[in-house]
Structures are given as structure tokens and as C-alpha cells.
Design an enzyme around this catalytic site. Structure first.
Site, short mmCIF file in Angstrom:
data_model
loop_
_atom_site.label_atom_id
_atom_site.label_comp_id
_atom_site.label_asym_id
_atom_site.label_seq_id
_atom_site.Cartn_x
_atom_site.Cartn_y
_atom_site.Cartn_z
N GLU A 139 16.69 33.10 60.55
CA GLU A 139 16.59 33.68 61.92
C GLU A 139 15.63 34.85 61.90
OE1 GLU A 139 20.38 33.29 64.55
OE2 GLU A 139 20.97 33.44 62.57
N SER A 174 22.38 30.69 65.63
CA SER A 174 21.25 29.71 66.12
C SER A 174 21.36 28.22 65.87
CB SER A 174 19.86 30.28 65.48
OG SER A 174 19.65 31.53 66.24
N ARG A 227 27.07 38.65 73.43
CA ARG A 227 26.82 37.59 74.41
C ARG A 227 28.08 36.23 74.11
NH1 ARG A 227 22.59 34.46 72.49
NH2 ARG A 227 23.80 33.06 72.02
#
Length: 327
Positions: free
Chosen positions: A16, A166, A275
Site C-alpha cells: 500500500e 486493502s 474507519r
């Protein structure tokens, strides 16, 4: 107000890296120069450096300072936007704690725990209204038998690295024939993997942050993917996924979700911005927890910036509050 020196930490050791760099660009663009001197520090395995027109300038890791133009830059704050290791798993947080430099994310303990999907699920279970999919955790050197797994879990199954982000190395399999290949793929990314039963429903994501001393829940995003699941390609390829912010949900459901994710934030002892990804079942609309991300993406089109804008908050104010609150 004194202009503060901010080390914006990006890069990292995972797949990432570029996602992190894009996050850093957006954060830097939204931190006002009237209040902050921002230095983007790229974290790589063999180098921590700041890039200038003359070349790379190495960070002094002994005290986390930057020798630049005959001066030594001391940082007042570190804004971590490294996805994956070492910024999401507690390593950078522990280093900064030793040096006494404040930062924007959860602490080292929470970062390490939440990076592990299985451990996180175990902690949040019991929160009123929250459900988790049935699952099995495997370690690379354990003896595992696909027939036993198939007998204990109901297909389709998701196989994912336990400490990844991800959705790299993630697979969905429909029967036992595809199980071993999916396990092998996940083990290429991590020494621990998680095998979960598929939950049929609509996928959502919501950001939270402690703003002005209060846990603030941002507008929810619905993720509508043209792929079978929200994998790396779906997240970062334009046109593959439609993200609707705010999601089309009844007010009562939004209130229920806000209470659940606030309890997740508090139980995991989170700080700063996180999140939470979840699914609402098609039939009962029950809340199924997927995972929590403690360094969520911050590129211009990432979910949290979308939600901040939908809440009527300027990104510059949002990032400034994260810095000032942590300091």
C-alpha cells in the site's frame, strides 16, 4: 499561534506504499501554511528521508530530527498516514512514544490489536447490536485440513490475511475445491489468515474521530461494487465501485449504527480518526462487523474525506483538529 513543524509520515513496507503517498499529498494540501510547516517523510526499509530538489535528506532516527540547510528541524507532531506496517501496526507509534512526540493515530497497543482481524473481532463481540461472521483463524505452521474447515464453516467463504489491509491476498471461494489455493494466496501476505463465512448484505463504511473532545461519527458511505467483493482493485480502480455518501438509510438506522461504532471506538480505546467497515444483512438489516482501519486512506476521493465533506466540515479544519487534540 506558533507555527508547528509537522512530520507527515508516508510510504511503509507493504503493497500500500503508493496509496499512502497519495494520502500524504492530500493531507499536505489541506494543512494551512499559516499554522504548520509540513515535511513529508517517506518511510522505507532502508531509508527514512525527506525529498528536496537537491536529493534525499535522511532523518536522524536517534531523535527523529531532520538536518536541513544547516539547521536541525525538530518536529512538534507526527501525522502518520502509513497504511500497513510499520504505521498501522503500532511500530511507529511505539517509536514516537519513546521520543515523546505526539501523533494522530491510536496508540501502539490499539494499533497492534486492531491490525489483527481475529483479535479485534474477539474484543468487540458482545457490543449490543453488533454481530460477527463465524470464522476460523489459521497460523502458517499449523496443520490445517480443508475438509475439516469445510465441515465447520458454510460456503461461500472469505479467506484473508489476518494482519493485512486493502484486501490484498483476499479471496472468495464457493466450495472446497478452491479453498487450498485461496489459503496459499493469503499466506503469501501474512503468517496468520482468517477464514470467514460470507455474509449476504450491503456493504458500508463509516469514519469516526474525536473532535473537540467528543467522538464524532461521520456520514455513512455505501459501497456498491461491480466485483464480487470490495478487493484492492475495487478500492483503487476508478469506475469499479460506486460510493454513495451519505448512504440512503433511514434516520433510525443511522442512529443505531452511530451507537454501535461509537462503542467499538471506545472499547478498542481508539484515538484520532478511524474507519469501521460493516455489512447490513439483506433480510434483517442486522449489523455485521468486518474490520476497523486505524489509518484510513486520505486521498482526495477516499472514504473518510468524502464523509468529512458530506458532514459540512472543511478537510483543513478536520486535520487541524486531529493535530491540536492529540497535542
Amino acid at each position: 499561534m506558533k507555527i508547528k513543524n509537522i512530520a507527515l509520515l508516508a510510504g511503509g513496507f507493504s503493497g500500500e506504499y503508493e496509496v499512502s503517498v497519495n494520502s500524504a499529498k492530500n493531507i499536505a494540501a489541506n494543512l494551512t501554511r499559516d499554522n504548520y510547516n509540513v515535511y513529508t517523510i517517506l518511510i522505507e526499509k532502508d531509508s527514512w528521508h525527506y525529498e528536496t530538489t537537491e536529493g534525499k535528506v535522511e532523518i536522524n532516527k536517534n531523535d527523529f530530527t531532520l538536518p536541513l540547510h544547516g539547521e536541525v528541524i525538530k518536529f512538534d507532531f507526527a501525522f502518520i498516514t502509513v497504511h500497513g506496517t510499520p504505521g498501522e501496526d503500532g511500530k511507529l507509534q511505539g517509536y514516537l512514544d519513546i521520543l515523546g512526540i505526539p501523533y494522530n493515530t491510536c496508540d501502539a497497543t490499539t494499533s497492534a490489536i486492531t491490525m489483527n482481524k481475529a483479535y479485534t473481532k474477539a474484543i468487540v463481540q458482545g457490543i449490543h447490536g453488533l454481530h460477527t461472521a463465524r470464522s476460523i483463524q489459521l497460523h502458517q505452521h499449523d496443520v490445517h485440513d480443508t475438509a475439516t474447515i469445510a465441515a465447520n464453516l458454510k460456503f461461500p467463504l472469505f479467506i484473508k490475511p489476518n494482519n493485512g489491509g486493502s484486501s490484498v491476498g483476499m479471496s472468495k471461494v464457493q466450495n472446497v475445491a478452491g479453498l487450498q489455493d485461496a489459503i496459499d494466496r493469503a499466506f503469501k501476505e501474512d503468517t496468520q489468515i482468517l477464514i470467514e463465512e460470507f455474509i449476504k448484505g450491503r456493504e458500508y463504511s463509516v469514519g469516526l474521530a474525536r473532535l473537540n473532545g467528543k467522538v464524532t461519527v461521520l456520514p455513512v458511505t455505501e459501497i456498491i461494487s461491480s466485483k464480487e467483493f470490495f478487493d484492492y482493485e475495487a478500492k483503487y480502480t476508478p469506475g469499479v465501485t460506486n460510493e454513495v455518501t451519505p448512504a440512503d438509510l433511514p434516520f433510525e438506522k443511522v442512529e443505531e449504527i452511530a451507537e454501535i461504532v461509537t462503542q467499538v471506538y471506545l472499547r478498542l480505546n481508539c484515538r484520532g480518526m478511524v474507519r469501521v467497515d460493516f455489512i447490513l444483512l439483506d433480510d434483517t438489516k442486522q449489523f455485521y462487523f468486518i474490520e476497523i482501519n486505524t489509518t484510513p486512506g486520505q486521498s482526495a476521493n477516499s472514504l473518510v474525506p468524502q464523509q468529512v465533506r458530506a458532514a459540512g466540515i472543511k478537510l483543513s479544519d478536520f486535520y487541524s483538529e486531529l493535530i491540536e487534540a492529540a497535542m
